[in-house]
Enzyme design. Structure first.
Site: not given
Ligand code: PEP
Ligand code: MG
Length: 584
Positions: A191, A298, A334, A435, A458-459, A469, A506
């Site tokens: 993040h 977010r 979200r 995710e 990402n997750d 990550r 996303c």
């Molecule tokens: C993700 O996990 O891809 C996502 C968009 O959420 P975040 O990056 O806020 O965990």
């Molecule tokens: Mg995520």
């Protein structure tokens, strides 16, 4: 000059004096002294050193009184260093001969000495380096006194260097003065990295240990395109990067001027490109960059950096601010995604005993366990929804039961608002982030209950490949090109197509131009990306046809190694974008 490499997470080039966070926590002045100031500055240095010595002696006495003589002995080494005539001589000669400020000269000499101790090959002496860093800190505190410039009160540009920056620390950086940041730890989709994109400053993470090699105030170049950190660059390198900086700026301005509206591929297929935001203030830049809406808001960043519980009005005001900028375009809010690396100070108590936070109490799980918190947020979303085209989605859903439970709370909130005769919009689309691998595997079943999907790569990558990550030591295992990840993304796209549901990606994967032809070839028609990347991605979409993308995707399906897929995607991108844009 030293060059270190890390993970490039936000593009651009920046140069400036180092601000080493966590070591001195304030900026070291690096101006040149006038000849007439030399003697008075040396006097100031001696006075500061004397005060440091007095402070150490006082601490020694205190330790002896409370803990005994053997503990007090620790301070003897500090005192010896503070009174070492050789060190003083070295610092004074930099002030006299090179007209350096006492702060800069002291930090140069002490750091060099600490490094020498660390590399002598003797464990005991290497540990003494910590005493030197301690001495440096105390001396700087005395030298700078009230004048010291802290990160929160900067008055001149700096490059922030830190072991780690939490998302809340990053969110607090003032991009007027913080020109770039570099951290020893962190991963490509942490993040902190995502926030660098939001702040639109160059950033590199996961460099590994480098902080102890740097003195505050030292000249630094951050190449956020290539993930390169250059310490004390020579004149030729500085000149080269000044040109590179100008080139990047001109290109970004040219792209922004394009002001692309809705885009189509060469064969006239509409593609929606929305933006991801973390703060309501970002909605303005997002719109300026040409977003077709907000695909991911977010909301947890409302909590980070504050001890105070957030009220319904806090939420409502934040959402209304975003909707003011996007009164007609879709805005996907979200619900709270706290936990893992995003822990608000006001919720620390919940996380005291959690040893594996990425697999722990995160996101929708927190909302379902703390329904008061969840209801407050949902009330504000439904109330704000009257001002625009709002969709709500739940993060980290891992089972159908969980989605149903969340929807039930939403229904309760709706009924409450109805009963209380409070203006709201009851029938907004309700979707979910995909995710967690379980959600991707069950996508067909989820498709019967949700109004839309948003794939959070990402997750999804970290949970599919079991690679944190944010951890640079497993960065090589964390790979969006892995066939298993592509398999799951495809599965969700197919489930959405069969159920005629909107689906977007996303996660950061869709902000990376090399994945765009592949994602379109797989059937994706909506994406939500880092606002900074919107113009480039829209330009790319206009250069490709779906027919080409489908052929491209078929070739990828035949490859079974992430490395081969990655190389293929990189090579192909050159066909769709000019060479100069490929590295952005
Ligand atoms: C993700 O996990 O891809 C996502 C968009 O959420 P975040 O990056 O806020 O965990
Ligand atoms: Mg995520």
């Amino acid at each position: 000059m030293q060059v270190r490499n890390g993970i490039a997470v936000s593009p651009g080039v920046a140069m400036g004096p180092a601000f080493v966070l966590g070591v001195e926590d304030f900026r070291i002045p690096h101006d040149t002294l006038s000849v007439t100031a030399v003697e008075s500055e040396i006097a100031r240095l001696r006075c500061a050193l004397e005060n440091v010595a007095k402070e150490i002696s006082a601490n020694e006495a205190l330790a002896e009184q409370h803990l005994g003589k053997e503990y007090a002995a620790i301070f003897a080494a500090h005192l010896q260093f503070a009174r070492d005539p050789k060190l003083l001589e070295r610092i004074e000669s930099l002030i006299r001969e090179q007209h350096q400020t006492p702060e800069y000269a002291a930090t140069q000499v002490l750091r060099k000495f600490a490094r020498e101790l660390q590399h002598l090959g003797d464990k005991y002496l290497a540990e003494r380096a910590a005493d030197i860093f301690d001495l440096e800190r105390s001396l700087l505190r005395h030298l700078l006194g009230e004048q010291r410039e802290e990160l929160s009160h900067l008055t001149a540009p700096v490059v922030v260097l830190a072991h780690n920056l939490t998302p809340s620390e990053t969110a607090g950086l003032n991009s007027k003065y913080v020109k770039a940041f570099v951290t020893e730890t962190g991963g490509s989709t942490s993040h902190t990295a995502i926030l660098a994109g939001a702040l639109e400053i160059p950033a590199i993470v996961g460099v590994g240990e480098f902080i102890s090699d740097i003195s505050g105030g030292e000249m630094i170049i951050v190449d956020g395109n290539e993930g390169r950190l250059i310490i004390a660059p020579d004149a030729e390198t500085q000149a080269r990067y000044l040109t590179e900086q100008e080139r990047f700026r001109t290109q970004s301005l040219a792209l922004q001027k394009l002001k692309l509206g809705r885009v189509q591929t060469k064969d006239k297929v509409d593609i929606e490109v929305c933006g991801n935001i973390e703060f309501p203030e970002e909605a303005k830049t997002c719109k300026k960059r040409g977003a077709d809406g907000v695909g991911l808001y977010r909301t947890e960043f409302l909590y980070l950096g504050s001890m105070r519980e957030r009220t319904e009005e806090d939420h409502y005001n934040a959402y209304s601010k975003v909707l003011k900028k996007f009164p007609e375009l879709p805005v996907t809010i979200r619900t709270l995604d706290v936990g893992a690396d995003k822990i608000p100070d006001s919720m620390r108590a919940i996380y005291r005993d959690h040893s594996n936070p990425e697999l722990g109490l995160r996101s929708i799980r927190v909302s379902l366990e703390h329904t008061d918190l969840f209801k407050t947020q949902l009330r504000a979303i439904l109330r704000a929804a009257v001002h625009g085209n709002v969709r709500v989605m739940f993060p980290l859903v891992s089972s159908i039961g969980e989605f149903r439970q969340a929807k039930m709370v939403l229904r309760d909130v709706c009924e409450d608002l109805e009963e209380q005769k409070i203006e709201h919009k009851p029938d907004i689309p309700v979707g979910m982030m995909v995710e967690v691998p379980s959600a991707a595997i069950m996508a067909d079943e989820f498709a019967r209950e949700v109004d839309f999907f948003s794939i959070g790569t990402n997750d999804l990558i970290q949970y599919t490949l079991a690679a944190d990550r944010s951890d640079p030591s497993v960065a090589k295992y964390y790979n969006a090109s892995d066939p298993s990840v592509l398999f799951l993304v495809r599965r969700v796209l197919f489930a959405a197509r069969d159920a005629n549901l909107p689906v977007s990606v996303c996660g950061q994967m869709s902000s990376d131009p090399k994945f765009i032809p592949l994602l379109l070839g797989m059937g994706l028609r909506q994406l939500s990306v880092t606002p900074q990347k919107i113009p480039l991605i829209k330009q790319l979409i206009c250069n490709i046809s779906i027919e080409d993308c489908q052929k491209h995707a078929k070739k990828v399906y035949q490859l079974d190694l992430a490395r081969d897929i990655e190389n293929f995607l990189r090579g192909e991108l050159k066909r769709f974008l000019p060479e100069s844009e490929v590295s952005r």
